[in-house]
Scaffold this motif. Structure first.
Motif, mmCIF file in Angstrom:
data_model
loop_
_atom_site.group_PDB
_atom_site.id
_atom_site.type_symbol
_atom_site.label_atom_id
_atom_site.label_comp_id
_atom_site.label_asym_id
_atom_site.label_seq_id
_atom_site.Cartn_x
_atom_site.Cartn_y
_atom_site.Cartn_z
ATOM 1 N N ARG A 21 0.719 -1.138 0.041
ATOM 2 C CA ARG A 21 -0.017 0.117 -0.010
ATOM 3 C C ARG A 21 0.742 1.265 -0.020
ATOM 4 O O ARG A 21 1.787 1.243 0.696
ATOM 5 C CB ARG A 21 -1.095 -0.182 1.258
ATOM 6 C CG ARG A 21 -1.919 1.072 1.332
ATOM 7 C CD ARG A 21 -2.441 1.325 2.678
ATOM 8 N NE ARG A 21 -3.416 2.419 2.692
ATOM 9 C CZ ARG A 21 -3.838 3.054 3.751
ATOM 10 N NH1 ARG A 21 -3.643 2.433 4.983
ATOM 11 N NH2 ARG A 21 -4.485 4.222 3.951
ATOM 12 N N THR A 22 0.388 2.278 -0.675
ATOM 13 C CA THR A 22 1.163 3.559 -0.610
ATOM 14 C C THR A 22 0.172 4.598 0.177
ATOM 15 O O THR A 22 -0.755 4.960 -0.496
ATOM 16 C CB THR A 22 1.604 4.081 -2.116
ATOM 17 O OG1 THR A 22 2.494 2.783 -2.790
ATOM 18 C CG2 THR A 22 2.335 5.322 -2.305
ATOM 19 N N ILE A 23 0.900 5.515 0.838
ATOM 20 C CA ILE A 23 0.145 6.398 1.384
ATOM 21 C C ILE A 23 0.892 7.789 1.135
ATOM 22 O O ILE A 23 2.139 7.606 1.227
ATOM 23 C CB ILE A 23 -0.383 6.241 2.955
ATOM 24 C CG1 ILE A 23 0.891 5.953 3.784
ATOM 25 C CG2 ILE A 23 -1.294 5.001 2.953
ATOM 26 C CD1 ILE A 23 0.598 6.292 5.212
ATOM 27 N N SER A 62 5.719 10.110 0.154
ATOM 28 C CA SER A 62 4.982 8.878 -0.225
ATOM 29 C C SER A 62 5.667 7.574 0.241
ATOM 30 O O SER A 62 6.920 7.650 0.300
ATOM 31 C CB SER A 62 4.940 9.022 -1.578
ATOM 32 O OG SER A 62 4.589 8.009 -2.295
ATOM 33 N N THR A 64 5.345 3.595 0.638
ATOM 34 C CA THR A 64 5.060 2.200 0.218
ATOM 35 C C THR A 64 5.460 1.184 1.401
ATOM 36 O O THR A 64 6.579 1.088 1.591
ATOM 37 C CB THR A 64 5.467 1.790 -1.106
ATOM 38 O OG1 THR A 64 5.250 2.807 -2.094
ATOM 39 C CG2 THR A 64 5.022 0.504 -1.670
ATOM 40 N N GLU A 67 1.010 -3.785 4.644
ATOM 41 C CA GLU A 67 0.238 -3.501 5.338
ATOM 42 C C GLU A 67 -0.044 -4.713 6.549
ATOM 43 O O GLU A 67 -0.258 -4.419 7.670
ATOM 44 C CB GLU A 67 -1.328 -3.692 4.889
ATOM 45 C CG GLU A 67 -1.807 -2.283 4.042
ATOM 46 C CD GLU A 67 -3.034 -2.240 3.720
ATOM 47 O OE1 GLU A 67 -3.966 -1.812 4.244
ATOM 48 O OE2 GLU A 67 -3.176 -3.074 2.735
ATOM 49 N N PRO A 72 0.111 2.728 9.522
ATOM 50 C CA PRO A 72 0.204 4.229 9.347
ATOM 51 C C PRO A 72 0.764 4.860 10.662
ATOM 52 O O PRO A 72 1.751 5.575 10.773
ATOM 53 C CB PRO A 72 -0.981 4.866 8.969
ATOM 54 C CG PRO A 72 -1.701 3.831 8.042
ATOM 55 C CD PRO A 72 -1.489 2.680 8.770
ATOM 56 N N GLU A 88 -1.577 11.612 8.174
ATOM 57 C CA GLU A 88 -1.855 10.878 6.867
ATOM 58 C C GLU A 88 -2.623 11.944 6.263
ATOM 59 O O GLU A 88 -3.659 12.561 6.684
ATOM 60 C CB GLU A 88 -2.730 9.717 7.134
ATOM 61 C CG GLU A 88 -2.923 9.003 5.861
ATOM 62 C CD GLU A 88 -3.618 7.754 6.180
ATOM 63 O OE1 GLU A 88 -4.025 7.095 4.990
ATOM 64 O OE2 GLU A 88 -3.910 7.321 7.092
ATOM 65 N N VAL A 90 -5.309 13.337 3.460
ATOM 66 C CA VAL A 90 -6.626 12.490 3.096
ATOM 67 C C VAL A 90 -7.084 13.007 1.724
ATOM 68 O O VAL A 90 -8.430 12.832 1.382
ATOM 69 C CB VAL A 90 -7.637 12.775 4.282
ATOM 70 C CG1 VAL A 90 -7.292 12.038 5.680
ATOM 71 C CG2 VAL A 90 -7.688 14.278 4.466
ATOM 72 N N SER A 92 -7.245 13.615 -2.337
ATOM 73 C CA SER A 92 -6.945 13.173 -3.670
ATOM 74 C C SER A 92 -6.935 14.167 -4.739
ATOM 75 O O SER A 92 -6.304 14.444 -5.783
ATOM 76 C CB SER A 92 -7.410 11.905 -3.981
ATOM 77 O OG SER A 92 -8.995 12.049 -4.188
#
Length: 748
Positions: A21-23, A62, A64, A67, A72, A88, A90, A92
């Motif tokens: 996952r990428t956040i 960013s 990656t 999970e 996070p 984080e 939120v 986009s």
């Protein structure tokens, strides 16, 4: 299975099926390249993290990660251990906006590079440097210009082409339609004329036009991105995690967004309160400056309401949540900023209003020129050349530069005076204001407590108190230490200093006496009945000696009263709205000569007051610095913030001023008034240019090359007029220059 190994589909291991996952994480205090390296290394050390890439311009990372191995909260805690506050991201939509701005910047770079090279080739052909060239050499230069210009135009001009195509599909016209038509026809005709070997080639005009139009488009998109990011970055001001007390008394750490009403949260000294709620155990002092703007901490005990984002300065407290993370006052402030920014985005500037009628007129004139000359028997090629000349000469460069050229000159002058203008239409709105609304703390005042009775405290007492105060981060303690250092006193931190949360500091002196610095009750002031009396004082006691009072106040800026006086003389209505205590606001208003003031006003209350003033017909300038001012700054017709303001307030405002003085506020108003008068002059120059050259182009006396030259000269004239603003002597007046719409009605 033998050996206990589970089977997988297709022979792949579970690790191969797992999708990382990428956040995106917002890092509030990432300020340099060294920060980027530290942040990336700290994140890569976390188990399960595959990649981490930081961006300094957006203050985001960013990440990656796997999970199943990490989450996070672990990433955030890893950065916290390195001293970086993260949350984080939120949004986009904000990422898409950043991508659009980056795309425009790439296209601008390509257009600028191509334009510079094409102009070098054009100089050799048109400026007489290569007057002895034969026809084949000139033709080669034309084709080289075309080979550079055409790919660049095809790539860089796409924002205009796509916008024009969308408008035509919707059966409407916008300014990108004549722009696109002029660029495409000029390029196509240049190819045709190069093939024929004639000298009427204008690749340089086409690529130059594309380059300058892209500059304006990129700056506009960049400012929109900054405005959209204001509300999202508020997340960096709230607590990221919370210590929840379970039914069995065990404490577990969860993310703040998982809190629900009824949960009990333990908040340690120095931590931000993670949720709106009420104190059920403990007493402390709360730094509420984030919400109210008040610099003086507020005492809080059982039953008191507290808000997310405020800081616990005293002892450990237990707070019972009364709202979810999305329904806190801090979240509501973020929503108000977003709503106000969206409302401001609908503001239509004069050039845009003119463009709505300008675009169809240009097309009609070009079409009539083509048809008219064909009827007159000029032939299609000649008629099209005249029509292209009309499209180029009526290109809205001068009209488009009328306001921006003045803004650049005005922004340059203001920058020299310590004012940075951020909003594209900020000067236009500043020129229209007739009412000034000030915040108090950090705006009219310095924003930090200072020792007001320092002249009544002798050096030994002040030094002894500072030796205790240096161990505390309380605003009053910092003021004591600052005053002692300014007086040049020598002192060291007292050994064995103990801070009693909510009360004060104490230690044992070498002679055995106990030193105390804190509230009246803590020090033992007679008649204090257990309360800090007065609320804006500390007391110091050396053993059995008589306690000494340390009184504090938030001093006005040096020229606050003078500025308010000048504004009122010029005819402006001046108001004061503050979240501070009534006594403090009343004193500040009296000192500045402000009759219209309100105290203990929350962010929603400030917006309501601004709306009330607007309903009364006033155009309001809001001057504020705190997070609690951000929605009002965005809601007001125009806004200013000092450079010491919270990041979100600076982003929400139209301009930021530097320094301790408030004089830049008056300078901004003076320059704004004059800039609008010059903008109208520039519109006059643009209209005069069109009145002279357009008929000549329609009559066939102007070639496309001469049209491009005339277009450039009109832009130079507009720019030269605007540059006069940089050195003019200006006066302050509340009479706004009316910006008239095309139907004759005023925008005021």
């Amino acid at each position: 299975m033998p050996g206990g190994v589970a089977s997988t589909r297709g022979g792949n291991s579970p690790e191969e099926d797992r999708t990382p996952r990428t956040i995106l994480l917002i890092v509030e205090n990432m300020v340099c390249g060294a920060c980027m390296g530290t942040i990336e290394r700290a994140l890569r050390k976390v188990p399960g993290v595959e990649a981490a890439r930081a961006s300094l311009s957006t203050r985001r990372v960013s990440v990656t990660y796997d999970e199943d191995t990490t989450e996070p909260l672990q990433l955030i805690e890893a950065l916290d251990q390195e001293g970086y506050r993260a949350a984080e991201s939120v949004g986009s939509a904000d990422e898409a906006a950043n991508a659009r701005a980056d795309d425009l910047l790439r296209r601008l770079g390509v257009a600028g590079f191509a334009q510079a090279n094409v102009m070098l080739l054009s100089v050799a052909v048109w400026a007489g440097i290569a007057s002895d060239m034969d026809a084949s050499a000139k033709g080669l230069f034309h084709w080289l210009s075309g080979l550079i210009a055409m790919p660049a135009i095809a790539y860089s001009g796409q924002p205009f082409f796509q916008s024009a195509l969308a408008a035509l599909k919707a059966r409407r016209l916008n300014m990108d339609v004549p722009i696109s038509l002029g660029i495409i026809l000029a390029t196509a005709m240049s190819v045709y004329q190069s093939y024929r070997g004639t000298e009427q080639v204008y690749f340089d005009a086409a690529i130059t036009l594309t380059f300058f139009l892209l500059i304006g488009r990129y700056l506009d998109e960049y400012m929109r991105v900054r405005a959209r990011g204001a509300a999202e970055n508020l997340i960096g001001l709230k607590a990221l995690a919370a210590n929840v007390i379970g039914e069995n008394g065990a404490v577990r750490r969860v993310q703040a967004r998982e809190l629900t009403p009824g949960m009990r949260v333990q908040v340690a000294t120095g931590e931000r309160i993670p949720v709106d709620g009420r104190i059920v155990s403990g007493s402390t002092e709360i730094d509420t400056s984030l919400i109210t703007g008040e610099s003086v901490p507020r005492a809080a005990s059982d039953g008191e309401t507290v808000h997310a984002g405020t800081v616990n300065l005293g002892g450990v407290i237990i707070v019972e949540a009364t709202a979810t993370d999305e329904n806190t006052l801090l979240a509501e402030i973020a929503r108000m900023v977003q709503a106000a920014e969206q409302g401001r985005g609908r503001y239509v500037r004069l050039a845009d209003r003119a463009a709505r009628q300008y675009a169809p007129a240009v097309h009609l004139l070009g079409a009539l020129t083509l048809i008219g000359w064909m009827i007159a028997g000029a032939g299609f090629e000649r008629s099209l050349t005249y029509a292209i000349a009309v499209l180029i000469i009526t290109c809205p460069c001068a009209l488009a530069l009328a306001v921006p050229a003045v803004q650049v000159a005005a922004a340059s002058r203001l920058f020299a005076k310590g004012v940075i203008v951020k909003a594209p239409d900020g000067l236009e709105r500043l020129s229209e204001v007739d009412t000034i609304v000030f915040d108090k703390t950090g705006t009219l005042t310095r924003g930090e407590p200072s020792l007001s009775n320092a002249d009544q405290i002798d050096d030994p007492t002040l030094a002894a108190a500072a030796s205790l105060a240096v161990a505390s981060r309380h605003p009053y303690s910092r003021a004591v230490v600052r005053t002692a250092r300014e007086r040049g006193l020598s002192f060291a931190a007292a050994e064995g200093t103990v801070e009693e949360p909510g009360s004060g500091l104490r230690c044992d002196a070498p002679d055995g006496a106990e030193l105390r610095l804190g509230s009246a009750a803590w020090v033992g002031v007679e008649g204090s009945d257990g309360a800090q009396a007065p609320s804006s004082s500390l007391w110091f006691r050396d053993g059995s000696a008589t306690p000494v009072a340390f009184r504090f106040q938030d001093e006005l800026r040096s020229d606050a009263a003078a500025l308010v006086g000048d504004l009122r003389k010029a005819g402006f209505k001046v108001c004061l709205l503050s979240g501070d205590r009534e006594e403090a606001v009343r004193d500040a208003a009296a000192a500045c000569g402000i009759d219209d003031w309100s105290a203990e006003v929350r962010p929603a209350g400030k917006i309501e007051r601004l709306k009330q003033l607007k309903a009364e017909g006033h155009q309001v300038l809001m001057v504020g610095d705190g997070l609690n001012d951000a929605p009002a700054l965005a809601e007001a017709h125009a806004s200013l913030s000092p450079s010491t303001a919270a990041d979100v307030s600076q982003i929400a405002s139209d301009a930021v001023f530097q320094g301790e003085a408030l004089e830049p506020v008056a300078e901004a108003l003076r320059v704004a008034r004059s800039s609008q008068r010059m903008a109208i002059e520039n519109f006059g120059i643009s209209l005069a240019y069109n009145a002279v050259f357009v008929p000549l182009a329609v009559a066939g006396y102007v070639t496309p090359l001469l049209a491009a030259v005339a277009m450039s000269l009109s832009s130079i004239a507009v720019t030269a007029n605007a540059l006069r603003l940089r050195s003019r002597r200006l006066t302050l007046t509340s009479e706004a220059t009316p910006m008239w719409t095309l139907d004759g009605s005023s925008t005021k």
